[in-house]
Design an enzyme around this catalytic site. Structure first.
Site, PDB file in Angstrom:
ATOM      1  N   GLU A 291       0.885  -1.174   0.000  1.00 25.96           N
ATOM      2  CA  GLU A 291       0.000   0.000   0.000  1.00 25.96           C
ATOM      3  C   GLU A 291       0.912   1.209   0.000  1.00 25.96           C
ATOM      4  O   GLU A 291       1.708   1.399   0.921  1.00 25.96           O
ATOM      5  CB  GLU A 291      -0.914  -0.038   1.226  1.00 25.96           C
ATOM      6  CG  GLU A 291      -1.973   1.040   1.229  1.00 25.96           C
ATOM      7  CD  GLU A 291      -1.547   2.235   2.041  1.00 25.96           C
ATOM      8  OE1 GLU A 291      -1.105   3.235   1.419  1.00 25.96           O
ATOM      9  OE2 GLU A 291      -1.642   2.190   3.271  1.00 25.96           O
TER      10      GLU A 291
ATOM     11  N   CYS B  67      -1.992   8.150   4.725  1.00 26.66           N
ATOM     12  CA  CYS B  67      -2.085   7.836   3.295  1.00 26.66           C
ATOM     13  C   CYS B  67      -3.409   8.277   2.702  1.00 26.66           C
ATOM     14  O   CYS B  67      -3.593   8.219   1.481  1.00 26.66           O
ATOM     15  CB  CYS B  67      -1.873   6.344   3.060  1.00 26.66           C
ATOM     16  SG  CYS B  67      -2.889   5.298   4.113  1.00 26.66           S
TER      17      CYS B  67
END
Length: 515
Positions: A267, A304
């Site tokens: 990720e 994020c």
């Protein structure tokens, strides 16, 4: 609870330190290095950790679902027993607020317990049976039974921005252990002390549950050497990573270059675009701006899912939004970055953006402030024509920075969306009477993002069954999976089919005649 940090590798139940290369954690708030010295794992120690994981996997994969569930529950209890020590060390190593870390510890133990419940429930095994048809013509059909099984030892890389929930005892480790995999974790060099404390909690749970010591090991290291050796090791069968695009892609390339390629579930972040329809800004521009500003600066922009792109249509509504956001960000106090290197990268990216033709800074220029890790939020404004075709402006800036892209009309939202790479999230703000005009945009965003929000803000990733924390590349290396929520377990499983095997030779789950 007393625990002495040693800075050594945790190889199963053993502690070792054979490498002369050492490093220390750094306190970004106090601006000083912390004790103790941490030893970098040697190639021999990395190999030993993986060999232990392979030996333990032969036993751990055959534990009952109840045994595995109780093991995860014990990990959660052990983490809570060292919670004060863990939070304090993570605070000193990252500068993250104590309240934030307390919440993160709760999230960490909560997701571990979520997997404990999921294991016993059992549907994730996807057990299936197709009965034999001995009378079928022209050929009889044999019996088929299938299920999902653990892939083998997994390498887990700790993340810089979540020292608990995406680190040594975080969701990647929890979901791998839940699947029946053993884990070799690589602690993040920004918080090695917190990594060691969490690793020792897992060790204690392994001992209390009488499991093989090699079910979990922890390796420390400051550079890329340890991680590369771990990914290249032929006994590692999958990799989980949360971090930068550069780091994730490097691990992916190493994994696919192996004689036996393995999956890397990386990720790697995104800019999380927000599209603001004119009607919603006419109704509540200031309210939307306040939510955006709070989401942007949350964690000093080091999530994020912080919104790094806002797209709107020129007009009084967008002017009001811009004025309110600009004022709030200009008043924002400097926030601490996790490391000096992250701060430097943030400032370098901003300095490269500021002179780009058509880009206008809406907040005071960022000025370097010595050796500390403090930064201020930044908002840029750019016309849609200057935005389109400039891929460098659509790259993630890790920190509290965002672009406001001004369009001439709503149809240009589709042009902006088409230009985007894969994202973790995409957000749409619209008034009730604008929904019909949003259909094409939503259909397009389905191809671009793993999670689409309506009239909300992307920070805050709920740990639940329906959550998807993933997305098309470069948000992740495999958009079919999520790194958060119960679906995360699917990354570490593979299907297997048994044809006509006697019940006594089948896994216990498939021995039920009623399936």
């Amino acid at each position: 609870f007393c625990m002495q940090l040693t800075g050594m590798q945790l190889l199963g139940a053993a502690e070792t330190s054979t490498e002369t290369t050492t490093f220390r954690a750094f306190d970004p708030l106090a601006g000083c290095f912390l004790e103790p010295l941490f030893s970098e794992a040697s190639d021999e120690e990395t190999d030993q950790a993986v060999q232990l994981a392979e030996e333990a996997f032969a036993i751990y994969r055959d534990t009952t679902l109840v045994q595995r569930s109780r093991f995860l529950e014990e990990i959660a209890r052990q983490l809570e027993s060292v919670g004060g020590l863990l939070i304090d060390r993570a605070h000193r190593e990252t500068g993250l607020p104590l309240a934030r870390l307390e919440g993160e510890l709760g999230r960490t133990t909560g997701q571990i317990r979520m997997f404990a419940r999921l294991i016993e429930e059992g549907t994730w095994l996807d057990a299936r049976v197709d009965a034999a048809m001995p009378e079928r013509t022209p050929l009889p059909r044999p019996e088929f039974r299938s299920m999902k099984i653990a892939v083998g030892p997994v390498a887990v890389f700790g993340a810089s921005n979540f020292p608990l929930a995406f680190s040594v005892a975080g969701g990647d480790t929890a979901s791998a252990l839940a699947a029946g995999c053993t884990v070799v974790a690589k602690g993040h060099p920004a918080h090695p002390g917190a990594s060691e404390i969490a690793g020792r909690a897992i060790q204690a749970a392994i001992e209390r549950c009488s499991l093989p010591a090699g079910v979990f090991s922890l390796l420390q290291g400051q550079g890329t050497k340890v991680g590369a050796a771990l990914v290249r090791h032929p006994l590692i069968k999958a990799v989980a990573f949360t971090g930068s695009l550069v780091g994730g892609r490097a691990l992916f390339d190493l994994a696919v270059a192996r004689p036996e390629p393995i999956p890397v579930f990386a990720e790697m972040g995104s800019i999380n675009p927000m599209f603001l329809m004119p009607g919603v800004l006419d109704e509540k521009a200031e309210e939307v701006a306040e939510g955006f500003a709070a989401s942007l600066v949350l964690g000093t922009g080091q999530f994020c899912t912080n919104p790094g792109l806002v797209v709107g249509v020129k007009g009084t509504g967008l002017d009001r939004f811009m004025a309110r956001a600009q004022g709030l960000l200009a008043e924002q106090e400097a926030g601490v970055m996790l490391t000096a290197a992250i701060k430097q990268n943030y400032q370098s990216r901003l300095q490269a953006i500021e002179p780009v033709s058509g880009v206008q800074g809406l907040t005071p220029a960022v000025v370097a402030s010595g050796e500390d890790c403090l930064v201020r939020p930044t908002l840029f404004k750019v016309n849609v024509d200057d935005w389109l075709g400039r891929a460098e402006l659509a790259e993630e800036v890790f920190g509290p920075a965002a672009f406001l892209v001004v369009c001439d009309h709503v149809d240009q939202f589709l042009e902006v969306a088409r230009s985007l790479q894969g994202q973790l999230t995409a957000t749409l703000h619209a008034a009730a009477d604008e929904l019909s005009a949003c259909s094409s945009l939503v259909r397009l965003l389905e191809r671009k993002a793993g999670r689409i929000l309506f009239n909300g803000f992307p920070t805050g990733v709920e740990v639940c069954g329906a959550m998807v924390h993933g997305g098309p590349y470069p948000a992740t290396t495999d958009s079919r999976y999520s790194s958060v929520g119960s679906m995360a377990i699917e990354r570490f499983l593979r299907p297997i089919c048994f044809q006509n095997l006697p019940l006594s030779l089948l896994p216990e789950v498939l021995q039920n005649e009623s399936l």
